[in-house]
Design a protein around this motif. Structure first.
Motif, PDB file in Angstrom:
ATOM      1  N   SER A  81      57.739  29.403  36.060  1.00 60.41           N
ATOM      2  CA  SER A  81      56.651  28.680  35.996  1.00 60.41           C
ATOM      3  C   SER A  81      55.666  28.410  37.116  1.00 60.41           C
ATOM      4  CB  SER A  81      56.787  27.167  35.432  1.00 60.41           C
ATOM      5  OG  SER A  81      57.457  27.220  34.206  1.00 60.41           O
ATOM      6  N   HIS A  82      56.171  28.658  38.356  1.00 60.39           N
ATOM      7  CA  HIS A  82      55.178  28.448  39.325  1.00 60.39           C
ATOM      8  C   HIS A  82      54.897  29.934  40.104  1.00 60.39           C
ATOM      9  CE1 HIS A  82      59.618  28.446  41.252  1.00 60.39           C
ATOM     10  NE2 HIS A  82      58.998  29.412  41.817  1.00 60.39           N
ATOM     11  N   SER A  83      55.124  30.695  39.387  1.00 62.10           N
ATOM     12  CA  SER A  83      54.871  32.332  39.892  1.00 62.10           C
ATOM     13  C   SER A  83      53.674  32.453  40.310  1.00 62.10           C
ATOM     14  CB  SER A  83      55.421  33.241  38.914  1.00 62.10           C
ATOM     15  OG  SER A  83      56.923  33.207  38.605  1.00 62.10           O
ATOM     16  N   ASN A  84      53.252  32.962  41.421  1.00 63.45           N
ATOM     17  CA  ASN A  84      51.840  33.160  42.073  1.00 63.45           C
ATOM     18  C   ASN A  84      51.151  34.616  41.334  1.00 63.45           C
ATOM     19  OD1 ASN A  84      49.560  33.514  43.672  1.00 63.45           O
ATOM     20  ND2 ASN A  84      50.866  33.184  45.678  1.00 63.45           N
ATOM     21  N   ASP A  85      50.180  34.336  40.763  1.00 66.58           N
ATOM     22  CA  ASP A  85      49.613  35.314  40.047  1.00 66.58           C
ATOM     23  C   ASP A  85      48.332  35.795  40.855  1.00 66.58           C
ATOM     24  OD1 ASP A  85      50.779  35.140  37.468  1.00 66.58           O
ATOM     25  OD2 ASP A  85      49.604  33.944  36.774  1.00 66.58           O
ATOM     26  N   ALA A  86      48.151  35.388  42.271  1.00 65.73           N
ATOM     27  CA  ALA A  86      47.145  35.949  43.123  1.00 65.73           C
ATOM     28  C   ALA A  86      47.708  37.386  43.696  1.00 65.73           C
ATOM     29  CB  ALA A  86      46.923  34.758  44.154  1.00 65.73           C
ATOM     30  N   GLU A  87      46.942  38.213  43.383  1.00 65.52           N
ATOM     31  CA  GLU A  87      47.527  39.441  44.044  1.00 65.52           C
ATOM     32  C   GLU A  87      47.668  39.725  45.552  1.00 65.52           C
ATOM     33  OE1 GLU A  87      45.628  43.093  42.708  1.00 65.52           O
ATOM     34  OE2 GLU A  87      46.406  42.871  40.514  1.00 65.52           O
ATOM     35  N   SER A  88      47.319  38.739  46.291  1.00 68.49           N
ATOM     36  CA  SER A  88      47.418  38.638  47.549  1.00 68.49           C
ATOM     37  C   SER A  88      48.864  37.805  47.927  1.00 68.49           C
ATOM     38  CB  SER A  88      46.163  38.275  48.431  1.00 68.49           C
ATOM     39  OG  SER A  88      46.197  36.614  48.065  1.00 68.49           O
ATOM     40  N   PHE A  89      49.443  36.845  46.936  1.00 64.65           N
ATOM     41  CA  PHE A  89      50.321  36.167  47.215  1.00 64.65           C
ATOM     42  C   PHE A  89      49.928  35.048  48.330  1.00 64.65           C
ATOM     43  CE2 PHE A  89      52.601  40.375  46.447  1.00 64.65           C
ATOM     44  CZ  PHE A  89      52.467  40.357  45.054  1.00 64.65           C
ATOM     45  N   LEU A  90      48.872  35.111  48.758  1.00 66.66           N
ATOM     46  CA  LEU A  90      48.429  34.151  49.838  1.00 66.66           C
ATOM     47  C   LEU A  90      47.620  32.917  49.446  1.00 66.66           C
ATOM     48  CD1 LEU A  90      47.450  36.263  53.002  1.00 66.66           C
ATOM     49  CD2 LEU A  90      49.720  35.068  52.701  1.00 66.66           C
ATOM     50  N   PRO A  91      47.802  31.579  49.786  1.00 62.62           N
ATOM     51  CA  PRO A  91      46.737  30.727  49.068  1.00 62.62           C
ATOM     52  C   PRO A  91      45.439  31.055  49.959  1.00 62.62           C
ATOM     53  CG  PRO A  91      48.782  29.504  50.077  1.00 62.62           C
ATOM     54  CD  PRO A  91      48.762  31.124  50.387  1.00 62.62           C
ATOM     55  N   GLU A  92      44.207  30.334  49.463  1.00 62.81           N
ATOM     56  CA  GLU A  92      43.100  30.997  49.931  1.00 62.81           C
ATOM     57  C   GLU A  92      42.931  30.379  51.401  1.00 62.81           C
ATOM     58  OE1 GLU A  92      38.344  29.692  48.779  1.00 62.81           O
ATOM     59  OE2 GLU A  92      39.846  29.121  47.263  1.00 62.81           O
ATOM     60  N   GLU A  93      43.492  29.372  52.029  1.00 60.96           N
ATOM     61  CA  GLU A  93      43.554  29.087  53.208  1.00 60.96           C
ATOM     62  C   GLU A  93      43.970  30.051  54.080  1.00 60.96           C
ATOM     63  OE1 GLU A  93      43.534  25.544  50.725  1.00 60.96           O
ATOM     64  OE2 GLU A  93      44.604  27.310  50.559  1.00 60.96           O
ATOM     65  N   MET A  94      44.932  31.033  53.785  1.00 57.65           N
ATOM     66  CA  MET A  94      45.543  31.870  54.731  1.00 57.65           C
ATOM     67  C   MET A  94      44.968  33.291  54.487  1.00 57.65           C
ATOM     68  SD  MET A  94      49.539  30.892  54.151  1.00 57.65           S
ATOM     69  CE  MET A  94      50.019  32.391  55.097  1.00 57.65           C
ATOM     70  N   GLN A  95      44.109  33.531  53.591  1.00 63.98           N
ATOM     71  CA  GLN A  95      43.406  34.530  53.479  1.00 63.98           C
ATOM     72  C   GLN A  95      42.101  35.059  54.507  1.00 63.98           C
ATOM     73  OE1 GLN A  95      41.904  35.124  49.207  1.00 63.98           O
ATOM     74  NE2 GLN A  95      43.792  34.306  48.753  1.00 63.98           N
ATOM     75  N   GLY A  96      42.249  36.332  54.859  1.00 67.49           N
ATOM     76  CA  GLY A  96      41.011  36.612  55.769  1.00 67.49           C
ATOM     77  C   GLY A  96      41.622  37.554  56.727  1.00 67.49           C
ATOM     78  N   ASP A  97      42.955  37.611  56.966  1.00 72.76           N
ATOM     79  CA  ASP A  97      43.407  38.508  58.195  1.00 72.76           C
ATOM     80  C   ASP A  97      44.476  39.184  57.264  1.00 72.76           C
ATOM     81  OD1 ASP A  97      44.226  39.623  60.359  1.00 72.76           O
ATOM     82  OD2 ASP A  97      45.021  37.770  61.458  1.00 72.76           O
ATOM     83  N   GLU A  98      44.309  39.653  56.160  1.00 73.44           N
ATOM     84  CA  GLU A  98      45.615  40.193  55.601  1.00 73.44           C
ATOM     85  C   GLU A  98      45.293  41.829  55.156  1.00 73.44           C
ATOM     86  OE1 GLU A  98      43.292  38.570  51.875  1.00 73.44           O
ATOM     87  OE2 GLU A  98      43.689  38.328  54.038  1.00 73.44           O
ATOM     88  N   GLU A  99      46.041  42.610  55.007  1.00 77.34           N
ATOM     89  CA  GLU A  99      45.794  43.960  54.403  1.00 77.34           C
ATOM     90  C   GLU A  99      46.463  44.060  53.165  1.00 77.34           C
ATOM     91  OE1 GLU A  99      46.001  48.707  55.665  1.00 77.34           O
ATOM     92  OE2 GLU A  99      45.934  47.254  57.022  1.00 77.34           O
ATOM     93  N   ARG A 100      45.998  44.657  52.023  1.00 76.39           N
ATOM     94  CA  ARG A 100      46.698  44.898  50.810  1.00 76.39           C
ATOM     95  C   ARG A 100      46.908  46.415  50.412  1.00 76.39           C
ATOM     96  NH1 ARG A 100      43.348  42.490  46.470  1.00 76.39           N
ATOM     97  NH2 ARG A 100      45.099  43.687  45.049  1.00 76.39           N
ATOM     98  N   ILE A 101      48.189  46.465  50.230  1.00 75.84           N
ATOM     99  CA  ILE A 101      48.381  47.893  49.586  1.00 75.84           C
ATOM    100  C   ILE A 101      49.009  47.893  48.367  1.00 75.84           C
ATOM    101  CG2 ILE A 101      49.861  49.866  49.783  1.00 75.84           C
ATOM    102  CD1 ILE A 101      49.777  49.201  53.025  1.00 75.84           C
ATOM    103  N   ILE A 102      48.494  48.591  47.354  1.00 77.79           N
ATOM    104  CA  ILE A 102      49.076  48.326  46.075  1.00 77.79           C
ATOM    105  C   ILE A 102      49.797  49.861  45.718  1.00 77.79           C
ATOM    106  CG2 ILE A 102      48.216  48.105  43.476  1.00 77.79           C
ATOM    107  CD1 ILE A 102      45.993  46.700  44.723  1.00 77.79           C
ATOM    108  N   LEU A 103      50.908  49.662  45.188  1.00 75.71           N
ATOM    109  CA  LEU A 103      51.705  50.747  44.873  1.00 75.71           C
ATOM    110  C   LEU A 103      51.657  50.772  42.960  1.00 75.71           C
ATOM    111  CD1 LEU A 103      55.006  50.449  47.268  1.00 75.71           C
ATOM    112  CD2 LEU A 103      52.685  51.714  47.469  1.00 75.71           C
ATOM    113  N   THR A 104      51.099  51.779  42.459  1.00 75.80           N
ATOM    114  CA  THR A 104      51.281  51.788  41.153  1.00 75.80           C
ATOM    115  C   THR A 104      52.248  52.838  40.329  1.00 75.80           C
ATOM    116  OG1 THR A 104      49.319  53.144  41.049  1.00 75.80           O
ATOM    117  CG2 THR A 104      48.660  51.029  41.199  1.00 75.80           C
TER     118      THR A 104
END
Length: 763
Positions: free
Chosen positions: A574-597
Motif C-alpha cells: 500500500s505504501h509502494s512508491n509510484d514515482a519513477e525516480s523512487f526519490l522524494p522531491e526533496e532529494m531530486q536534482g542530483d540523480e541519473e535515471r536509466i530505464i530498462l524496458t
C-alpha cells in the motif's frame, strides 16, 4: 574447410595455448602457496620459541612487547599472502576452463591494430608485459559492451581513447572447448543470449558478464551521479547489473575501496542467499547485506513486538474492506509520507520545551529514581542546549545519583541476608582482597567489618550492573509513551488513525508503518549512528520503500552514493512508491535515471501475457526467445480436483526442470497447499524466515518470490486476485517464470485477467 571453420580452429588453438599458460601459472603459484603455508605453519608452531619473554624490568617488558609484535606481524603477512595466492589460484582455475567470452579488434588512431580478449579476470604473459586476457571491468573492455564494429571509443583515467573497431566476436567456451562462436553487432548477439537464457534456473543467481547489454553497462560503470535510479521491468537484469556494478567499483577503486565500504539493502533473507555467489564468482568479497526490517528491529530493541512488512501485507490481502481495513490503509499512507516526517520534526522541536517521558528506575520493586524526578532534571538544563546533548548530561546525572544510592544500599538488611548465600568463588574473591588490605594496613585492621563491606559490595554490584548497563543504553527514556503522545496532537482529520495506533502501542505492539517514524524519533532524540564508512549504498526493490524511509536512509548514510533499483509495476505494498525516480522531491536534482524496458528472463509468450496484465504494459519489450504459451486450467468441481491437476502438472514439470514453484497469493494459502502436496511430491515450503534458496519443488507466497526466478511457475487459484490493488501482485507472481507458466482457477478466473485471455491457452 570453410573459412569460418578455419577461423574457429585458429581460435581453438589459442584457447589451448592460453590454457597451458594458465596451468603453468597455477603450478608456479601453487608452489609459492605451499611455501607460504609451510612458513605460516612453522611460525605458529615455534611462535613462543622465537619470542624473548622477560618482564622483570621496564626495559625488558618493552623488549618482550616488540618481540611478540614482530612475530604477530610476520605471521599476519604470511597469512595475507596465503589468502591472496589462494584467491589468484581459484580465479585461474575458473579461467582455464573458460578463459574469455569476447574478442574485440581495435585500432587506436595512429596506432597498430590490437586484438583484445575479454574474460572474468585479467591474465598476462610470462614476462608480465602484455595482456592475454583483459578483465571485463577494464576501461578497454567497455568497447565490447557499448559499440558495434566501426568508430568506437573508451574512457580511461587519462582521457578518452578513440579509434576503429574492426571485429566483435563472442564465444561460448566450456572445459577448454569452443562450443559457439559468433561475430556480432552492437548488442550482445541473440545466439549467445538464447544459449544462456535457455538454461534451467539454479539455486543462486547466475554470473553472466558475457551477456551484459549496453544499457546495463551504463549502470555498471556509472560514477558521476550521487543517486543512480534504475527503473527496470521484471527480468530486465537490474539486480545482476547492480551486483556487477559492485564488482566494477571494487576493481576500479581497488586501492581505496573495499567490500566493507558497500552495503546492500535487500528485500528478504532468502534473496540474500540467492545472490550470495555472484561477487565471489567475480573474484570479489561479498559486501554487507541486510534488510531494512533487520535494521529497524535492531534499533527498536526490546519492549515492543515489531510487525514485519510481510505480516502487514498478509493482513491487507486477507482482510475484507471494513472500516478497520480502511483506517489501516490510511495509516500506512500517512506514515509513509514526507508530510508525516515534517509533522514528526515539529513534534520533536516541541519536545525541547516539554513532553519527554522517562521510566522510573527500580531495584527489587523499589523506586531508585522516579520518572518524574528524571524528567524534572532534564528540563532543568539550559533549553538552548540541544535535546541530544541534554540527554547525554542527563545520563551522567542518573549514573551519579545511582552511585549514591548504591553506597546506601550496602547497609540494608536484605544485602546482609543475601551475602550469606554467596558462592565460594565470591568468598574467595573477598578473602584475597582482605589479605591485600591487611598487608597495606599493618597498624589497625578490622577483619570482620571489612569482609562484611566487601561481601555487601559484591551483592549490590550484582544487582546494579544490569541497571547501569540499561542506563548507558538510555533505556530509561520512555519512547513508546513519547511516540504515543504524538497521536494526541494530530487533530480531528486523523482521529481514527490515532486511535488505531494508540491501541497497538498499548498492547506493546508496533506496526510496520510505525517502525520507521518510531526509530527516526529515537535517532533524533539520542543521536543516530551514521555509517560514514559506507560510500556506496544499494537499495533493491526500491519501489517498496516509502519516501520517509528513503529520506531516512539518506540521513543515515550521509557520505554515500546511492543506487536504487526497482520496478513500479511490482509495487505490491500500500505504501509502494509510484514515482519513477523512487526519490522524494526533496532529494531530486542530483540523480541519473536509466530505464530498462526489455525483459530477458521469460520466453516471448510469457512476457506478452504478463505485460497484458498491466494497464500500461506496452512499454515492455520481450526478448525473442520462443516457448510455450502460458496455460489456464479451470476446474469447477472444487479444491481437491484443482490440487490433483496441480500434482499432475508438477510431476510433468519436475522431470524437465530443476526448479518448479507453486506460487500462492498468501502465506496462509501456501501452508494449506503445502500440507496437501507434501504427501504427493517432494516439496519444500518457503516462509518469511527461510534463509536459503534451493532448487526443487517449492511452495512460496507471491511476495517472497520477488527477485527470484524459476524454470516453471504454477500459479495457484488465480481467482484469489480480484482487487485492483492486487494487479501488480499478480503480475509479479507471473513474471517469476523463465520457461513455462501455468495458471489454475476454481471458478471464473480473475477479473484482472479479462484483457489477457488472448495470450493464454485455456484448458
Amino acid at each position: 574447410m570453410s573459412e569460418e571453420q578455419l577461423e574457429k580452429n585458429i581460435e581453438q588453438g589459442r584457447v589451448q595455448d592460453i590454457a597451458q599458460e594458465i596451468q603453468i601459472t597455477i603450478d608456479k603459484l601453487s608452489q609459492q602457496a605451499d611455501k607460504v603455508s609451510s612458513d605460516a605453519h612453522e611460525i605458529r608452531k615455534t611462535f613462543w620459541n622465537d619470542v624473548t619473554v622477560n618482564i622483570d624490568e621496564p626495559d625488558d617488558f618493552e623488549e618482550t612487547f616488540w618481540s611478540i609484535r614482530q612475530q604477530v606481524e610476520l605471521l599476519s603477512e604470511r597469512e595475507r599472502s596465503e589468502k591472496q595466492l589462494d584467491k589468484q589460484i581459484r580465479t585461474l582455475f575458473r579461467l582455464k576452463g573458460s578463459p574469455y567470452f569476447g574478442r574485440v579488434d581495435f585500432t587506436e588512431e595512429g596506432e597498430v591494430s590490437e586484438t583484445i580478449y575479454i574474460g572474468i579476470a585479467s591474465f598476462m604473459d610470462r614476462n608480465e608485459e602484455n595482456f592475454l586476457i583483459y578483465d571485463w571491468r577494464a576501461p578497454i573492455s567497455s568497447l565490447y559492451y557499448d559499440y558495434p564494429p566501426g568508430p568506437a571509443k573508451y574512457e580511461t583515467p587519462s582521457g578518452m581513447i578513440e579509434g576503429e573497431m574492426t571485429l566483435k566476436r563472442q564465444f561460448i567456451i566450456r572445459n577448454g572447448t569452443i562450443e559457439g562462436m559468433f561475430d556480432t553487432g552492437v548488442t550482445i548477439g541473440d545466439e549467445l543470449l538464447q544459449e544462456v537464457l535457455g538454461k534451467n534456473a539454479d539455486a543462486q543467481m547466475k554470473t553472466i558478464v558475457a551477456t551484459i547489454q549496453k544499457e546495463q553497462n551504463q549502470i555498471i560503470r556509472n560514477e558521476k551521479s550521487k543517486y543512480l535510479i534504475v527503473q527496470g521491468v521484471a527480468g530486465s537484469g537490474k539486480t545482476s547489473a547492480a551486483l556487477q556494478r559492485v564488482a566494477y567499483l571494487l576493481y576500479r577503486h581497488r586501492r581505496t575501496l573495499s567490500s566493507k565500504n558497500i552495503m546492500l539493502f535487500s528485500p528478504n533473507p532468502l534473496f540474500n542467499s540467492y545472490v550470495s555467489t555472484v561477487l565471489p564468482e567475480l573474484g570479489e568479497e561479498n559486501m554487507a547485506q541486510t534488510t531494512f526490517l533487520e535494521y529497524l528491529s535492531n534499533r527498536i530493541g526490546r519492549g515492543l513486538e515489531l510487525e514485519d512488512s510481510f505480516t502487514q501485507l498478509e493482513y491487507l490481502l486477507n482482510s475484507q474492506e471494513t472500516e478497520e481495513y480502511k483506517t489501516r490503509v490510511d495509516s500506512i499512507r500517512l506514515k509513509s509520507s514526507i508530510d508525516f516526517k515534517k509533522i514528526l520534526d515539529q513534534y520533536i522541536k516541541a519536545l525541547s520545551e516539554d513532553g519527554l517521558e522517562f521510566k522510573s528506575i527500580k531495584l527489587k520493586n523499589e523506586i531508585l529514581l522516579s520518572g518524574e524526578a528524571i524528567k524534572e532534571q532534564f528540563y532543568s538544563f539550559d533549553r538552548d542546549i540541544s535535546i541530544r546533548n541534554r540527554i547525554e548530561d542527563l545520563k551522567e546525572w542518573v549514573v551519579k545519583e545511582l552511585r549514591k544510592k548504591k553506597k546506601l544500599e550496602r547497609r540494608k538488611d536484605w544485602v546482609k541476608e543475601e551475602a550469606q548465600f554467596l558462592d565460594k568463588e565470591d568468598f574467595l574473591e573477598a578473602f584475597q582482597k582482605l589479605e591485600a588490605k591487611r598487608k597495606d594496613d599493618k597498624e589497625s585492621f578490622d577483619d570482620f567489618g571489612y569482609e562484611e563491606k566487601l561481601l555487601a559490595e559484591i551483592v549490590v554490584s550484582r544487582y546494579y550492573k544490569p541497571i547501569m548497563n540499561q542506563v548507558k543504553r538510555l533505556a530509561f527514556i520512555d519512547y513508546p509513551t513519547i511516540y504515543k503522545n504524538l497521536y494526541h496532537t494530530l487533530g480531528d482529520k486523523w482521529v481514527k488513525v490515532s486511535e488505531y495506533t494508540i491501541r497497538s502501542l498499548e498492547k506493546e505492539e508496533i506496526s510496520y508503518e510505525d517502525a520507521t517514524p518510531f526509530v527516526y524519533l529515537k535517532d533524533r532524540l539520542e543521536g543516530a549512528i551514521t555509517r560514514s564508512s559506507i560510500r556506496h549504498l544499494f537499495i533493491d526493490e526500491a519501489q517498496d520503500y516509502t519516501p520517509f524511509q528513503i529520506t531516512y536512509l539518506q540521513e543515515l548514510f550521509p557520505y554515500s552514493k546511492m543506487t536504487l533499483l526497482g520496478d513500479i509495476n511490482q509495487g505490491i505494498y500500500s505504501h509502494s512508491n509510484d514515482a519513477e525516480s523512487f526519490l522524494p522531491e526533496e532529494m531530486q536534482g542530483d540523480e541519473e535515471r536509466i530505464i530498462l524496458t526489455r525483459s530477458y528472463r521469460s520466453t516471448k509468450p510469457i512476457v506478452e501475457f504478463t505485460r497484458s496484465i498491466l494497464k500500461d504494459g506496452d512499454m515492455i519489450e520481450p526478448f525473442n526467445r520462443e516457448g510455450q504459451m502460458p496455460t489456464m486450467t479451470m476446474v469447477s468441481s472444487g479444491r481437491e480436483t484443482l490440487l490433483r491437476k496441480i500434482v499432475e502438472t508438477i510431476k510433468e514439470q519436475s522431470s524437465t526442470y530443476q526448479t518448479v514453484a507453486i506460487i500462492c497469493k498468501t502465506a496462509k494459502e501456501s501452508a494449506e497447499v503445502y500440507a496437501h502436496l507434501k504427501s504427493e511430491v517432494p516439496v519444500r515450503l518457503i516462509e518469511k524466515g527461510t534463509i536459503s534458496f534451493e532448487t526443487g519443488i517449492l511452495v512460496i507466497p507471491s511476495y517472497l518470490a520477488k527477485g527470484i526466478e524459476f524454470d516453471s511457475v504454477l500459479l495457484y487459484n488465480v481467482d484469489m486476485y480480484q482487487r485492483e490493488s492486487e494487479r501488480r501482485l499478480l503480475y509479479t507472481a507471473c513474471t517469476r517464470a523463465m520457461h513455462e507458466l501455468h495458471l489454475f482457477s476454481m471458478g471464473e478466473g480473475s477479473a484482472l485477467l479479462m484483457e489477457s485471455m488472448d495470450y493464454i491457452e485455456v484448458r
